[in-house]
Design a protein around this motif. Sequence first.
Motif, mmCIF file in Angstrom:
data_model
loop_
_atom_site.group_PDB
_atom_site.id
_atom_site.type_symbol
_atom_site.label_atom_id
_atom_site.label_comp_id
_atom_site.label_asym_id
_atom_site.label_seq_id
_atom_site.Cartn_x
_atom_site.Cartn_y
_atom_site.Cartn_z
ATOM 1 N N LEU A 173 -2.815 76.812 4.049
ATOM 2 C CA LEU A 173 -4.020 76.818 3.213
ATOM 3 C C LEU A 173 -3.660 77.084 1.759
ATOM 4 C CD1 LEU A 173 -7.124 76.706 3.043
ATOM 5 C CD2 LEU A 173 -7.127 79.185 3.434
ATOM 6 N N TYR A 174 -2.774 78.028 1.517
ATOM 7 C CA TYR A 174 -2.361 78.315 0.142
ATOM 8 C C TYR A 174 -1.788 77.070 -0.536
ATOM 9 C CZ TYR A 174 -2.509 83.414 1.130
ATOM 10 O OH TYR A 174 -2.884 84.700 1.440
ATOM 11 N N CYS A 198 -6.729 69.734 2.252
ATOM 12 C CA CYS A 198 -7.263 71.061 1.953
ATOM 13 C C CYS A 198 -8.460 71.409 2.836
ATOM 14 C CB CYS A 198 -7.645 71.147 0.473
ATOM 15 S SG CYS A 198 -8.125 72.808 -0.053
ATOM 16 N N ALA A 231 -8.698 74.428 5.646
ATOM 17 C CA ALA A 231 -9.732 75.465 5.627
ATOM 18 C C ALA A 231 -10.470 75.527 6.954
ATOM 19 C CB ALA A 231 -10.712 75.192 4.491
ATOM 20 N N ILE A 267 -4.868 80.138 -6.185
ATOM 21 C CA ILE A 267 -5.477 79.960 -4.860
ATOM 22 C C ILE A 267 -6.753 80.784 -4.706
ATOM 23 C CG2 ILE A 267 -3.323 79.319 -3.692
ATOM 24 C CD1 ILE A 267 -3.168 82.247 -2.669
ATOM 25 N N PRO A 304 -9.072 79.575 -1.601
ATOM 26 C CA PRO A 304 -8.588 80.045 -0.302
ATOM 27 C C PRO A 304 -8.704 81.557 -0.127
ATOM 28 C CG PRO A 304 -7.117 78.365 -1.153
ATOM 29 C CD PRO A 304 -8.108 78.652 -2.241
#
Length: 423
Positions: free
Chosen positions: A217-218, A226, A230, A311, A314
């Motif tokens: 995710l980062y 993306c 998530a 980030i 996130p």
Amino acid sequence: MDPLDKARDLLRRFKGDAYLFGVGALYEIGPWVRRAGNRATLVRGTFPGSDEYVRQIRSALVEAGVELAAEVRGARPNAPYEDVLRIHEELDRAGTDVVISFGGGSTIDAVKAALVLGAMGGRIDDYFGTDLVTKALERSGAALPAHVAIQTVAGSAAHLTKYSNVTDLSTGQKKLIVDDAIVPAHPAFDYETTLSEPKALTADGAFDGMSHMLEVLYGAVGKPHCALAAEIVEAGLPLILEHLPRVMADPGDRRGREALALATDLGGYAIMIGGTNGAHLTSFSLVDVLPHGRACALMNPYYTVFFAPAIEGPLQLIADIWRRAGLTETDFRALTGRELGVAVAEAMFAFARRVGFPTRLQEVEGFTTAHASRALTAAKSPQLRMKLQNMPIPMTAEMVDDYMRPVLDAATQGDLGLIRIVS
């Protein structure tokens, strides 16, 4: 929807009908192997209770009309070079069209690497890096044997992924083959096998799966995957936060065990759409003092602070999951940048302490400054370049001393203030 059903739906989206998983999956293993071939070698782990499962596998193969030509002992933790070479030699002698790996990530990873050596020869070092196996197969016209990978531990998701971690015990350094060619075509995981996992292994595996999801995710910010990253985190991370403490308190908690297996399988999904980065890279240099999942758990909060300015989205998602799980009362919504990263890191520390994990390297028995030096040297290796490139703040080998060294200093002392942010 039941959170476990959501996780199952995501796994079916990932693998379709090409994954045999869930409670009782081993009852279907005979026909599953028969789809791959009719003459097999079994490379097996020797964990407590494994003999009974192996007897079940043998019986299932007979019923399915599959000849079991040989059995080979699996790999030690971290898949040492020597074990890969031994397994390669024994597979070569057996000469079967199907190889079954039955065990945790180390045994499965060792078989992946051994199959590469069997198909193309050379040294294992020739294949460390990204897509080198595929290129060698294209040049040679060779093909890898069918691989039925039967996972037994909720953690690495080695049965689902393109990674093979192999360790040089003489240097204490882990290296990595990353290649779609080594993804097992016939993965399986009976979640019942996790009931015999010791508590320490359970926690290590859960944090490995958590690290897969978080690091992907980062690194997904601004990239096509993306939204999917998530979605995986939203389904998988709550299962770990809710059920790991319950399973640690009651190892026989069947729903909890299934939840952790599903969550770590989702971690495997994550690392097939993206890549891990900082914490995994550093963990490869700590193999002689920390289990892999524990090393990632220790390092991820520090890299979270380092990456924080890049980030924020996130981190707000992760913070909300932590808050909904009742594990923090911090109001993250007003926080940004480094301040947000520090707050999320502190929540991570609290959860790690809840299961008895260290939160700074000075707490780890056997850790020395030589480990930090090893990690910095490894980070500059072309064979591990993919981890630097996967970072949400991409790093070159020339940046390692200026920016990764302070992260390691912070992790050594437990002082988030030592981390230097890229301007």
